[in-house]
Design a protein around this motif. Structure first.
Motif, short mmCIF file in Angstrom:
data_model
loop_
_atom_site.label_atom_id
_atom_site.label_comp_id
_atom_site.label_asym_id
_atom_site.label_seq_id
_atom_site.Cartn_x
_atom_site.Cartn_y
_atom_site.Cartn_z
N LEU A 58 32.68 -6.19 -64.27
CA LEU A 58 32.49 -6.35 -65.89
C LEU A 58 34.33 -6.22 -66.07
O LEU A 58 35.06 -6.06 -66.99
CB LEU A 58 31.97 -5.75 -66.29
CG LEU A 58 30.44 -6.44 -65.91
CD1 LEU A 58 30.24 -5.23 -66.39
CD2 LEU A 58 30.37 -7.71 -66.97
N HIS A 59 35.14 -5.12 -64.93
CA HIS A 59 36.32 -4.08 -65.86
C HIS A 59 37.20 -5.63 -65.50
O HIS A 59 38.38 -5.49 -66.65
CB HIS A 59 36.74 -3.44 -64.89
CG HIS A 59 37.98 -2.96 -65.04
ND1 HIS A 59 38.42 -2.06 -66.22
CD2 HIS A 59 39.32 -3.05 -64.26
CE1 HIS A 59 39.45 -1.90 -66.33
NE2 HIS A 59 40.13 -2.12 -65.20
N TYR A 60 36.96 -5.98 -64.63
CA TYR A 60 38.26 -7.47 -64.09
C TYR A 60 38.20 -8.87 -65.04
O TYR A 60 38.40 -9.80 -64.22
CB TYR A 60 38.79 -7.75 -62.80
CG TYR A 60 38.97 -6.20 -62.12
CD1 TYR A 60 40.78 -5.79 -62.27
CD2 TYR A 60 38.66 -5.35 -61.40
CE1 TYR A 60 41.65 -4.97 -61.51
CE2 TYR A 60 39.14 -4.30 -61.16
CZ TYR A 60 41.17 -4.09 -61.18
OH TYR A 60 41.61 -3.32 -60.81
N GLU A 61 36.68 -9.48 -65.61
CA GLU A 61 36.48 -10.50 -66.20
C GLU A 61 36.43 -11.37 -65.11
O GLU A 61 36.46 -12.52 -65.46
CB GLU A 61 36.85 -10.81 -67.14
CG GLU A 61 36.62 -9.87 -68.40
CD GLU A 61 37.54 -10.45 -69.80
OE1 GLU A 61 38.49 -10.91 -69.89
OE2 GLU A 61 38.06 -9.14 -70.63
N ASN A 101 42.46 -13.31 -59.03
CA ASN A 101 41.07 -12.41 -58.42
C ASN A 101 40.94 -11.61 -57.14
O ASN A 101 40.31 -10.73 -57.36
CB ASN A 101 39.96 -13.41 -59.16
CG ASN A 101 39.93 -13.41 -60.53
OD1 ASN A 101 40.18 -12.59 -61.75
ND2 ASN A 101 39.44 -14.91 -60.83
N ARG A 151 33.96 -14.72 -65.50
CA ARG A 151 34.60 -15.43 -66.18
C ARG A 151 34.76 -17.01 -65.83
O ARG A 151 34.43 -17.65 -65.30
CB ARG A 151 35.63 -15.75 -67.39
CG ARG A 151 35.08 -14.18 -68.26
CD ARG A 151 36.85 -13.67 -68.93
NE ARG A 151 35.97 -12.68 -69.99
CZ ARG A 151 35.95 -13.07 -71.41
NH1 ARG A 151 34.86 -14.10 -71.48
NH2 ARG A 151 35.57 -12.01 -72.06
#
Length: 383
Positions: A146-149, A122, A152
């Motif tokens: 949000l786009h790359y999550e 990430n 999480r």
């Protein structure tokens, strides 16, 4: 810890009073109330007398959602559009240079840590998130996340958010000192001459009565509601216009109306809203939460600190070369790192009413550019 909303508000209000009192009557008079209220908020939150960032109290959310925009609205009611001609272009130039400094800072800061060990796969997304938030604000940060999550990855995501909160609060304190400090080291001619730096002795004392208070609050609340509704409607129609830009437009239109200009109390309400916003910024400076992240806490903090340090050094060097007004440099930097609300608070704290509108416009520009630059950096670094 007591988490009752009325208790939290009582403490926040008392801290605002305490900062004003200490700045008027003690040796702390050489510190601005804006700086002191951040420090007091940080101290009280880290002593766990009020919730900090990780406690996610609805009181803080309401202040960010409603009080911060209200501060912008009320302070803009006293803005003369002629001021924009003198300070607007220099502010825009400084802001763009600051954004470039942020992008350089993100790339360099990654090299100072073992980013693959700290962030894993990430790392590029997090670099994009930090580019976004230090160009615009949390909305840009969240858009990339949000786009790359990245959300999480709970521990890493939390660590980055906490480090961001700490550095943002500290940078606000630093930018409050930049104009005075740099003017002594490398004096530059101010863009606007006059009584902009009369010091803490100059206090805005306004006569306000129930009628004035009622009409100001009615107009302010209505303007915030209208801007939110219009923004939501335009987004549904495919036009993404931030509500803060609509609110700014409404305030500027009203500010040119003589009847509105004669209503006393707007500046008083605006500054109180600014102080309330800043004391929560201080509460978000949460040391303990970063420690709890674990082994990579120091690396995450170092990464975040170095982004802002490189941004600041780059912008100061540009200020020296361009012989810029140091107040404009400081406010532009705060528009990058903290967004429109903190930039506005800084403009008021350094007694530069001519920079109120440019600071908000720069911050709004950041909201527009931040996500694009964030995805650009993430895309380049991620290959």
């Amino acid at each position: 810890m007591i988490e009752q909303p009325l208790y939290i508000l009582a403490v926040l209000f008392f801290l605002i009073f305490l900062s004003e009192y200490l700045c008027k009557h003690t040796f702390l008079k050489h510190i601005s109330s804006s700086l002191l209220v951040i420090i007091l908020g940080a101290i009280v939150a880290n002593l766990e007398l009020i919730p900090s960032a990780s406690d996610a109290t609805p009181v803080y959310d309401a202040i960010f959602q409603y009080v911060a925009p209200a501060s912008i609205f009320f302070l803009l009611l006293g803005v003369n559009l002629k001021q924009l001609k003198k300070a607007g272009l220099p502010m825009l130039i400084a802001f763009v240079l600051g954004s470039a400094g942020t992008m350089i800072g993100v790339v360099v800061a990654l090299q100072l840590i073992d980013y693959q060990a700290v962030f894993g796969v990430n790392y590029a997304a997090i670099a994009g998130m930090m580019t976004g938030t230090y160009t615009g604000g949390s909305a840009n940060f969240n858009a990339v996340a949000l786009h790359y999550e990245v959300f999480r990855e709970g521990a890493i995501f939390t660590g980055v958010v906490v480090a961001d909160n700490i550095v943002t609060a500290v940078w606000m304190m630093i930018t409050l000192s930049i104009p005075v400090f740099m003017q002594k080291i490398r004096p530059h001619k101010e863009v606007i001459k006059g009584d902009n730096h009369d010091g803490e002795a100059e206090r805005e004392e306004e006569a306000i009565n129930p009628s004035n208070l009622a009409i100001l609050l009615a107009v302010g609340v209505a303007a915030i509601w209208i801007s939110n509704e219009l923004s939501a409607w335009m987004e549904a129609a495919g036009f993404g216009i931030p509500s803060i830009l609509i609110l700014t437009t409404i305030a500027l239109i009203l500010a040119q109306v003589g009847t509105v200009q004669r209503i006393a109390g707007a500046k008083l309400l605006g500054m109180f809203a600014v102080y309330l916003f800043l004391v929560v910024v201080g509460a978000y400076c949460e040391i303990g939460a970063l420690v709890s992240v674990g082994a990579h806490a120091f690396d995450i903090l170092l990464f975040t600190v170095m982004i802002v340090v490189i941004h600041g050094v780059f912008l100061l060097i540009c200020g020296v070369l361009l012989k810029s007004d140091w107040s404009i440099i400081a406010v532009a930097s705060q528009a990058n790192i903290g967004g429109a609300s903190t930039a506005l608070a800084l403009a008021k704290s350094v007694k530069r009413n001519d920079l109120i509108l440019p600071s908000i416009l720069a911050g709004s520009l950041g909201y527009g550019l931040g996500t694009y630059l964030g995805f650009l950096v993430a895309g380049i670094l991620g290959g």
